[in-house]
Design a protein around this motif. Structure first.
Motif, PDB file in Angstrom:
ATOM      1  N   ALA A   2      -9.643 -35.841  18.873  1.00 46.93           N
ATOM      2  CA  ALA A   2     -10.967 -35.670  19.459  1.00 46.93           C
ATOM      3  C   ALA A   2     -10.999 -36.258  20.863  1.00 46.93           C
ATOM      4  O   ALA A   2     -10.274 -37.213  21.175  1.00 46.93           O
ATOM      5  CB  ALA A   2     -12.001 -36.357  18.583  1.00 46.93           C
ATOM      6  N   ARG A   3     -11.843 -35.688  21.688  1.00 47.18           N
ATOM      7  CA  ARG A   3     -12.009 -36.184  23.052  1.00 47.18           C
ATOM      8  C   ARG A   3     -12.652 -37.566  22.997  1.00 47.18           C
ATOM      9  O   ARG A   3     -13.628 -37.780  22.277  1.00 47.18           O
ATOM     10  CB  ARG A   3     -12.875 -35.209  23.834  1.00 47.18           C
ATOM     11  N   LEU A   4     -12.115 -38.483  23.777  1.00 46.91           N
ATOM     12  CA  LEU A   4     -12.626 -39.851  23.796  1.00 46.91           C
ATOM     13  C   LEU A   4     -13.696 -39.993  24.872  1.00 46.91           C
ATOM     14  O   LEU A   4     -13.600 -39.391  25.938  1.00 46.91           O
ATOM     15  CB  LEU A   4     -11.486 -40.831  24.073  1.00 46.91           C
ATOM     16  N   SER A   5     -14.683 -40.822  24.610  1.00 48.65           N
ATOM     17  CA  SER A   5     -15.724 -41.059  25.608  1.00 48.65           C
ATOM     18  C   SER A   5     -15.134 -41.838  26.783  1.00 48.65           C
ATOM     19  O   SER A   5     -14.102 -42.520  26.654  1.00 48.65           O
ATOM     20  CB  SER A   5     -16.868 -41.868  24.992  1.00 48.65           C
ATOM     21  N   PHE A  11     -12.116 -48.958  27.563  1.00 55.74           N
ATOM     22  CA  PHE A  11     -11.699 -49.992  26.615  1.00 55.74           C
ATOM     23  C   PHE A  11     -10.198 -49.928  26.358  1.00 55.74           C
ATOM     24  O   PHE A  11      -9.504 -50.947  26.370  1.00 55.74           O
ATOM     25  CB  PHE A  11     -12.469 -49.843  25.294  1.00 55.74           C
ATOM     26  N   LEU A  12      -9.676 -48.726  26.150  1.00 57.17           N
ATOM     27  CA  LEU A  12      -8.247 -48.567  25.882  1.00 57.17           C
ATOM     28  C   LEU A  12      -7.408 -49.039  27.061  1.00 57.17           C
ATOM     29  O   LEU A  12      -6.355 -49.666  26.883  1.00 57.17           O
ATOM     30  CB  LEU A  12      -7.923 -47.106  25.559  1.00 57.17           C
ATOM     31  N   ARG A  13      -7.865 -48.763  28.261  1.00 59.37           N
ATOM     32  CA  ARG A  13      -7.160 -49.223  29.461  1.00 59.37           C
ATOM     33  C   ARG A  13      -7.127 -50.753  29.504  1.00 59.37           C
ATOM     34  O   ARG A  13      -6.093 -51.362  29.773  1.00 59.37           O
ATOM     35  CB  ARG A  13      -7.840 -48.666  30.716  1.00 59.37           C
ATOM     36  N   ARG A  14      -8.258 -51.372  29.181  1.00 62.47           N
ATOM     37  CA  ARG A  14      -8.318 -52.848  29.163  1.00 62.47           C
ATOM     38  C   ARG A  14      -7.412 -53.426  28.078  1.00 62.47           C
ATOM     39  O   ARG A  14      -6.794 -54.470  28.274  1.00 62.47           O
ATOM     40  CB  ARG A  14      -9.756 -53.300  28.956  1.00 62.47           C
ATOM     41  N   LEU A  15      -7.343 -52.751  26.949  1.00 66.73           N
ATOM     42  CA  LEU A  15      -6.486 -53.202  25.854  1.00 66.73           C
ATOM     43  C   LEU A  15      -5.019 -53.208  26.298  1.00 66.73           C
ATOM     44  O   LEU A  15      -4.296 -54.184  26.090  1.00 66.73           O
ATOM     45  CB  LEU A  15      -6.678 -52.296  24.638  1.00 66.73           C
ATOM     46  N   VAL A  40       0.346 -50.521  17.657  1.00 64.49           N
ATOM     47  CA  VAL A  40      -0.083 -50.896  19.009  1.00 64.49           C
ATOM     48  C   VAL A  40      -0.214 -49.644  19.867  1.00 64.49           C
ATOM     49  O   VAL A  40      -1.217 -49.450  20.556  1.00 64.49           O
ATOM     50  CB  VAL A  40       0.883 -51.924  19.649  1.00 64.49           C
ATOM     51  N   TRP A  41       0.783 -48.777  19.815  1.00 64.74           N
ATOM     52  CA  TRP A  41       0.749 -47.552  20.617  1.00 64.74           C
ATOM     53  C   TRP A  41      -0.468 -46.699  20.252  1.00 64.74           C
ATOM     54  O   TRP A  41      -1.216 -46.258  21.128  1.00 64.74           O
ATOM     55  CB  TRP A  41       2.042 -46.756  20.419  1.00 64.74           C
ATOM     56  N   LYS A  42      -0.670 -46.466  18.959  1.00 62.80           N
ATOM     57  CA  LYS A  42      -1.791 -45.638  18.521  1.00 62.80           C
ATOM     58  C   LYS A  42      -3.133 -46.268  18.905  1.00 62.80           C
ATOM     59  O   LYS A  42      -4.088 -45.563  19.240  1.00 62.80           O
ATOM     60  CB  LYS A  42      -1.736 -45.403  17.011  1.00 62.80           C
ATOM     61  N   SER A  43      -3.197 -47.585  18.862  1.00 60.85           N
ATOM     62  CA  SER A  43      -4.422 -48.277  19.275  1.00 60.85           C
ATOM     63  C   SER A  43      -4.661 -48.095  20.769  1.00 60.85           C
ATOM     64  O   SER A  43      -5.798 -47.853  21.196  1.00 60.85           O
ATOM     65  CB  SER A  43      -4.324 -49.775  18.951  1.00 60.85           C
ATOM     66  N   GLU A  44      -3.623 -48.181  21.562  1.00 59.47           N
ATOM     67  CA  GLU A  44      -3.753 -48.093  23.013  1.00 59.47           C
ATOM     68  C   GLU A  44      -4.046 -46.683  23.522  1.00 59.47           C
ATOM     69  O   GLU A  44      -4.659 -46.535  24.581  1.00 59.47           O
ATOM     70  CB  GLU A  44      -2.492 -48.626  23.705  1.00 59.47           C
ATOM     71  N   VAL A  45      -3.620 -45.684  22.806  1.00 61.20           N
ATOM     72  CA  VAL A  45      -3.854 -44.303  23.267  1.00 61.20           C
ATOM     73  C   VAL A  45      -5.060 -43.655  22.583  1.00 61.20           C
ATOM     74  O   VAL A  45      -5.404 -42.520  22.885  1.00 61.20           O
ATOM     75  CB  VAL A  45      -2.607 -43.398  23.111  1.00 61.20           C
ATOM     76  N   GLY A  46      -5.691 -44.368  21.668  1.00 61.39           N
ATOM     77  CA  GLY A  46      -6.878 -43.850  21.022  1.00 61.39           C
ATOM     78  C   GLY A  46      -6.614 -42.974  19.821  1.00 61.39           C
ATOM     79  O   GLY A  46      -7.522 -42.326  19.304  1.00 61.39           O
ATOM     80  N   GLU A  47      -5.388 -42.969  19.333  1.00 60.76           N
ATOM     81  CA  GLU A  47      -5.084 -42.175  18.146  1.00 60.76           C
ATOM     82  C   GLU A  47      -5.692 -42.808  16.902  1.00 60.76           C
ATOM     83  O   GLU A  47      -5.960 -42.138  15.919  1.00 60.76           O
ATOM     84  CB  GLU A  47      -3.575 -42.007  17.983  1.00 60.76           C
ATOM     85  N   ARG A  48      -5.895 -44.112  16.961  1.00 57.43           N
ATOM     86  CA  ARG A  48      -6.595 -44.819  15.888  1.00 57.43           C
ATOM     87  C   ARG A  48      -7.658 -45.702  16.528  1.00 57.43           C
ATOM     88  O   ARG A  48      -7.461 -46.214  17.619  1.00 57.43           O
ATOM     89  CB  ARG A  48      -5.629 -45.646  15.033  1.00 57.43           C
TER      90      ARG A  48
END
Length: 71
Positions: A2-5, A11-15, A40-48
């Protein structure tokens, strides 16, 4: 995926930046958190999505206040 807001993208960039400023690779961060590198990767790219408890763990692991992620 899904497209991220725009807000969640910031937030992901800051993470990711918090991890990098801590001098950690994704693999090192994962070991610190007791997770796999993919977490960590999935958290940073918004996959989770990162929940508030996980965000607290990231902040503690990276040595930053939790507010860093949403300023």
């Amino acid at each position: 995926m899904a497209r991220l807001s725009a807000e969640y993208t910031r937030f992901l960039r800051r993470l990711r930046l918090a991890r990098e400023k801590a001098g950690l690779t994704q693999a090192e961060a994962a070991r610190l958190l007791g997770k796999r590198q993919a977490y960590v990767w999935k958290s940073e790219v918004g996959e989770r999505r990162v929940d508030v408890i996980e965000l607290k763990q990231f902040a503690e692991g990276y040595g930053v206040p939790i507010a860093v992620f949403y300023k």
